[in-house]
Design a protein around this motif. Structure first.
Motif, short mmCIF file in Angstrom:
data_model
loop_
_atom_site.label_atom_id
_atom_site.label_comp_id
_atom_site.label_asym_id
_atom_site.label_seq_id
_atom_site.Cartn_x
_atom_site.Cartn_y
_atom_site.Cartn_z
N GLN A 159 2.28 16.02 3.84
CA GLN A 159 1.17 16.26 2.58
C GLN A 159 2.58 15.98 1.52
O GLN A 159 1.72 16.97 0.81
CB GLN A 159 0.41 17.24 2.70
CG GLN A 159 -0.38 17.43 3.90
CD GLN A 159 -1.60 16.01 4.11
OE1 GLN A 159 -2.55 16.52 3.15
NE2 GLN A 159 -1.80 15.13 4.89
N ALA A 160 3.45 15.11 1.17
CA ALA A 160 4.37 15.47 0.42
C ALA A 160 3.96 13.99 -0.12
O ALA A 160 5.15 14.63 -1.43
CB ALA A 160 5.96 15.16 1.49
N GLN A 161 3.22 13.08 -0.27
CA GLN A 161 3.20 12.24 -1.40
C GLN A 161 1.84 12.54 -1.76
O GLN A 161 0.93 12.26 -0.63
CB GLN A 161 3.63 10.96 -0.33
CG GLN A 161 3.48 9.59 -1.83
CD GLN A 161 4.47 8.80 -1.29
OE1 GLN A 161 3.79 8.02 -0.66
NE2 GLN A 161 5.69 8.59 -1.11
N GLU A 168 0.83 -1.22 0.08
CA GLU A 168 0.40 -0.10 -0.53
C GLU A 168 1.02 1.21 0.11
O GLU A 168 0.83 2.56 -0.21
CB GLU A 168 -0.75 0.29 1.01
CG GLU A 168 -0.48 0.44 2.43
CD GLU A 168 -1.38 0.49 3.94
OE1 GLU A 168 -2.16 1.53 3.41
OE2 GLU A 168 -1.44 -1.35 4.63
N TYR A 169 2.29 1.60 0.46
CA TYR A 169 3.20 2.33 0.65
C TYR A 169 3.61 2.53 -0.63
O TYR A 169 4.18 3.19 -1.50
CB TYR A 169 3.87 1.99 1.53
CG TYR A 169 3.09 2.17 2.56
CD1 TYR A 169 2.46 3.40 3.40
CD2 TYR A 169 3.20 1.04 4.10
CE1 TYR A 169 1.37 2.92 4.40
CE2 TYR A 169 2.38 1.25 4.93
CZ TYR A 169 1.23 1.78 5.41
OH TYR A 169 0.83 1.92 6.29
N THR A 202 12.27 7.37 3.13
CA THR A 202 11.20 8.13 3.59
C THR A 202 10.57 7.31 3.13
O THR A 202 10.04 6.11 2.60
CB THR A 202 10.59 9.46 2.68
OG1 THR A 202 10.65 9.36 1.46
CG2 THR A 202 11.62 10.53 3.02
N THR A 203 8.92 7.17 4.39
CA THR A 203 8.11 6.39 4.36
C THR A 203 6.45 6.92 5.24
O THR A 203 6.92 8.25 5.80
CB THR A 203 8.40 4.72 5.50
OG1 THR A 203 7.85 3.74 5.41
CG2 THR A 203 8.70 5.08 7.17
N ASP A 204 6.19 6.53 4.35
CA ASP A 204 4.77 7.19 5.39
C ASP A 204 4.53 6.80 6.61
O ASP A 204 4.99 6.21 7.27
CB ASP A 204 3.56 5.87 4.91
CG ASP A 204 1.88 7.08 4.37
OD1 ASP A 204 1.44 6.57 5.76
OD2 ASP A 204 1.33 6.86 4.11
N ILE A 205 3.83 8.26 7.83
CA ILE A 205 3.62 7.60 8.40
C ILE A 205 2.98 7.07 9.44
O ILE A 205 3.43 6.76 10.74
CB ILE A 205 3.27 9.19 8.48
CG1 ILE A 205 3.81 9.92 10.27
CG2 ILE A 205 1.50 9.32 8.91
CD1 ILE A 205 3.45 11.52 11.00
N THR A 206 2.41 6.10 8.37
CA THR A 206 1.41 5.33 9.13
C THR A 206 2.64 4.01 9.18
O THR A 206 1.82 2.88 9.55
CB THR A 206 0.58 5.42 8.67
OG1 THR A 206 0.14 4.50 7.49
CG2 THR A 206 -0.71 6.01 8.94
N ASN A 207 3.39 3.62 8.30
CA ASN A 207 4.36 2.83 8.37
C ASN A 207 5.56 2.27 9.34
O ASN A 207 6.84 2.65 9.40
CB ASN A 207 5.13 2.28 6.58
CG ASN A 207 5.73 1.21 5.81
OD1 ASN A 207 5.20 0.33 7.02
ND2 ASN A 207 5.53 1.17 4.37
#
Length: 174
Positions: A154-156, A32-33, A129-134
């Motif tokens: 809000q970068a991606q 999902e990421y 970088t990785t999603d804040i929820t990953n």
């Protein structure tokens, strides 16, 4: 080939292109990421023909077990924080088969790629970088010796909305 205790990183072989093309359109493989939409068929062929997907502008390596079983891929691309060449660094990314996640393969692969980039290129930092929820990837980066630097708000754009990202880095000599 770059050999670790659990995994190896190696250049893409022509025979790998079919699996990379197949996996590029599989949401489960990208996760999902890392899924950003469909890829055209044979989208990697021209890059492979040009430089084996190992250029200084963009590179892809295959992640395998020690017995050369494909378990994923890694990529790197330059980022720049100023106009001079000394302000260029690399950002890395990883995609692992879902059944290979959580085994420490990603930790070691990210360590190996960062070490390789520091040996080959005159860069002062490697970042990811990785999603804040990953949370699993954040833990993997920390175990690989990367330092959490902060949140990129809000970068991606992914899956129809903007996402906050967490930035990590490893500095030459760390």
């Amino acid at each position: 080939m770059i050999r670790g205790e659990k995994v190896c990183l190696r250049p893409v072989r022509r025979s790998d292109l079919a699996i990379l093309h197949e996996r590029a359109n599989e949401v489960d493989f990208e996760g999902e990421y890392n899924y950003f939409g469909l890829h055209r068929d044979q989208h990697l062929l021209s890059g492979f023909e040009a430089d084996g997907l190992l250029g200084s502008e963009f590179g892809t390596l295959i992640v395998t077990t020690l017995n050369d079983q494909f378990i994923g891929s890694m990529s790197y691309h330059p980022v720049r924080y100023g106009p001079n060449i000394a302000s260029s660094h690399y950002n890395i990314g990883i995609s692992l088969d879902p059944e290979q996640r959580g085994k420490g393969y990603g930790v070691e692969a990210q360590q190996l790629l960062a070490d390789y980039l520091f040996r080959i290129y005159p860069v002062g930092r490697v970042e990811a970088t990785t999603d804040i929820t990953n949370i699993p990837e954040q833990r993997a980066l920390e175990k690989a010796g990367f330092t959490r630097e902060g949140v990129l708000r809000q970068a991606q754009w992914r899956n129809g909305q903007m996402h906050d990202m967490v930035q990590y880095s490893k500095i030459r000599g760390e």
